[in-house]
Design a protein around this motif. Structure first.
Motif: not given
Length: 128
Positions: A18-25
């Motif tokens: 899969f491809q990262v779309r959003d990565d929120v911390t």
């Protein structure tokens, strides 16, 4: 809902492709959405920490009973099974003909079972 978002990233991106779309911390929490690399504006899969008190017993009960949390459509479950098995993915059910579909189930390494589904006949959607 996953046990460890970083480990989920490694599995869903590194192993499944899969491809990262959003990565929120936000503080101690991290949310990650992934998508099919060929469809970056398509459906996204949310990988989120099991922060709610009900999440751990809920997902543990599903896994203990052998029930997948979600499923992915596949055009060829047998081929996907062989390709993923070669990458080290652990399956709890080999490709199995269940009538209208062929299914296989694998462990996502972060607390869930995932089902692959190959429909034998295309579903038609009737206009309302």
């Amino acid at each position: 809902m996953v046990d460890d978002v970083a480990k989920a990233h490694d599995f869903y991106v590194g192993t499944l492709g899969f491809q990262v779309r959003d990565d929120v911390t936000a503080g101690d929490y991290r949310w990650l959405t992934v998508c099919n690399p060929g469809e970056p504006d398509g459906t996204q899969l949310l990988l989120e920490p099991k922060g709610h008190p009900a999440a751990v017993p809920f997902t543990a009960a599903l896994k203990s009973d052998g029930i997948p949390l979600t499923q992915f459509l596949s055009e060829d479950v047998a081929a996907e099974y062989e390709a993923l098995k070669a990458k080290g993915v652990t399956f709890t059910m080999e490709p199995t003909d269940v009538g209208p579909s062929i299914i296989a189930i694998f462990d996502d390494t972060v607390g869930n079972l995932i089902q692959l589904v190959q429909l034998k006949k295309q579903l038609s959607v009737r206009p309302r």
